[in-house]
Design a protein around this motif. Sequence first.
Motif, PDB file in Angstrom:
ATOM      1  N   GLY A 131      -2.825  -5.728  -2.238  1.00  0.00           N
ATOM      2  CA  GLY A 131      -3.129  -4.126  -2.112  1.00  0.00           C
ATOM      3  C   GLY A 131      -3.950  -3.829  -3.215  1.00  0.00           C
ATOM      4  N   ILE A 188       1.780  -2.137  -6.697  1.00  0.00           N
ATOM      5  CA  ILE A 188       0.537  -2.472  -5.637  1.00  0.00           C
ATOM      6  C   ILE A 188      -0.581  -3.136  -6.500  1.00  0.00           C
ATOM      7  N   SER A 203       0.893  -1.160  -0.114  1.00  0.00           N
ATOM      8  CA  SER A 203      -0.099  -0.085  -0.021  1.00  0.00           C
ATOM      9  C   SER A 203       1.027   1.216   0.177  1.00  0.00           C
TER      10      SER A 203
END
Lengths: 310, 560
Positions: free
Chosen positions: B558, B533, B475
């Motif tokens: 993520g 991500i 993240s």
Amino acid sequence: MKLVFAAALLALSLSAGEAPMAVLGRYLFYDRRMSVNGSTSCATCHRQELAFTDGRARAQGATGEAHPRSSMSLVNLAASRVFTWNAPGIRSLEEQALKPMFSTSPIELGLGSIKPAFLALLRTDPVYRPLFPRAFPGQADPYTIDNVARALAAFERTIVSRNSPWDRFHHGDETAISESAQRGEILFFLDGGPSCFRCHNGSDFTDGEFHNTALNNPDTRKFKTPTLRNIAVTSPYMHDGSIATLEEVVDTYAAGGRARANPAKDKLMHGFPLTPQNRADLVAFLRSLTDDGLLHDPRFSDPWPGTARP
Amino acid sequence: MGGSCHNGVQIRLGRYFAAINVVLPIAAFLSLQAAQLQPTPPARGPYRVDGNRICDRDGRPFLMRGTELAPVTLAPIQSGDLGPLSASALVTIRQRLNMNTVRLRFDATQYGASPAYRASVAAIVRTANRFELLVILSPSLPAHWEQVVADFQSRPDVLFDIADDRAAVERIRAAGVLQPIIAAAGAPLQDGAVIYEVPATYRSTRTATDRSELFGALESRVPVLATGLDPHLDEDSAECSAFPADPAEAARAVTANLDYFDERGISWIISSFRPGRLISDSRYFNGTKLDDGWTCGAGWGMSGIGMLLLAHLWNAHPHGLFAVNGDAGSYLLARGGRVTAYGPIFAERALEGGPGPVLPTSLGNVSVRITDSRGAQHAAPLLYTGAGWSYLSFIVPDAVAAGPAEVAIVRSDRSVSVAHALIADIAPGLASASLDGRGAAKCEAIQRLADGTTRTSPTYQCAGPDCRAVPIPLSRGVATTLRILGTGFRHARSTADFEVTVGEVSVPVLSFGAVTGMPGRDQITVRLPDSLIGAGETDLYLRAGGVLSNVVRLNLGGAR
């Protein structure tokens, strides 16, 4: 004439530098006078040309009584820790040699009933008379059963089989064994496949342990892993001689045994998939373990002269 | 594009040793090279045709040594598989099979109609090229050549296969393509840069005379590409019937063709890289063999010529000993790196060399002796030996000189099994959780959270032998570094020697070195950028000192 020839042979043996105890043992090994009726010697059940087995499913004693087991090969016993099919307590060849001499159930040689006469014979026989003092120098009376056993054990220890095509292959002769045998070797040693080597390992293809191979129900006993050296000439197979050919032996192991429900079955008897090619290759590998030189080596042959043999 | 190709074999070796920075004493080099495996040169296009030769971009003769990939489909990969078109499969073709070419067949209609299909073809080509493989594009006919050429003409390691669509030559040339074109053998084309494909079967190549009749008329005049030659052992086929029934005789039939191609400088694309052909599965890519026999479709069967091709390209016997990079499974071994030797080990029982930083040089009845390019012999520290026909893991001592070497398993009965090997300063392999060089990477994700705390977690999870890559919770605002375990790259000079790729993104390298207390184990730490991500399950591989590693898998979690 017989005595002169025997003595000449003896002189030849000793001059070749052989250990006197083993030389004596060789004469004893082939001497039928060790049996109750003069019919049988150690060599009767342990024939050199059959890698010191007898070709029978079950050995037969001097009186014709059948032994419950098949004769075991005697090659490379010098490297063995255990002897006989299922007597783990016997830990020396000397101890083992006494068993066929004196067992009564079944009778093998039946020497027990003629022991005094046999010892007397050893003292007077022109071959044995010099051999015992040579083999056991310093003993006041070397003509004893213990010494007979020691001499037999000494001879058996000289029976060494290490020159099969497979041995030569692993020492650089790439043409010594067929390509089929090479494939069979891979299968034999393949973990997760037949895994034969899990029991038949080491240079003599035996772990020296006892296993239940699920041959018969409800037989829960364990039997010694035999050497596989010269296996091609030692049929029939297994401790009870119940399997005639190597192909059938391989099939039996592939099936996980004949009595698969035997509760004592060794966990290594897991069975394995087998194609016809695999089977042919495994058998070709087993045949590559035959040491032809051993089967005809004059050092292990009958030393008694031809028809004059006692 | 003028001039003629240089001499073949010397150049192949010369390039290889230049690539791995090996300087060899000439005598040692000459004495070892005859028996050594020779790395098949990587794809290095663009190519040109010079008489009957194909020349690469450096003007060196180039022989295609390859196989066909499974046809492109949009079907999802089966659970548990890596897939025959995966990056792992492609790198296996390059590193384990020692090939340099793949043929990719695809459906021309779908290619024109489906952007997803088109993207899939492009991704496979891109990956294959990254892994040093030349790609022969073979669309079904009729093909929309203009579109295919537009998509791939800028790629120097792509050749177009027009089969018997002979009119396509002009269309492709009109688009500005200078690369050689592959066409079915037949009447000569006017174009001077054509490689002629000759499909061969075991029925048509039984004898030397057969081979001369099939290839002889062409091979002296034009570059020839031999194709086919899979015996189709799982089918009731004419080719299976024509294949010798005895495995040894069959192996000789295969090898006779391969030897003929080597002698005559004929390129080949043989069989295909899919279960039932060169491999038996899409997870471990185990090579098929002839040993178990076959039934031409009547019963059991996963026999094939995979191990024979591998052995030929490794200059080894298919039943001999192979020494491979312990993590990558490739032919290149590193000083100080882990190696796995498999085949006739014949240890009497399985034994561990560890734990502990000091490893034994013998385990039970076996030891390993390495004779290096200078003739010096070294006892290798041993990590593990399996029993029987199995595998053995050892470390290449740092003192071993780079270059061709001999690895010998020496047993207490004095019998020996030998493998030929190539030692380099750097030969990277990435550890996988399942210890087979594929699947989930054996990594640790280290994350510094906003509150200043650090979270460390493995990137894999195993249930018995089955391992999977677990999502790394990436993240923004959380710095994530990845500690990647492997072998064979501790002797790199600096982080600049590395090029680490995650999900087709080049990631920055922070540090690297040997792992203390774990013999032969190296580590490299990289930073995962925010652009990754939510990328999901993807590939991780690296180049160290220009040498390619194997491919392992990461799962990048993520929300994007």
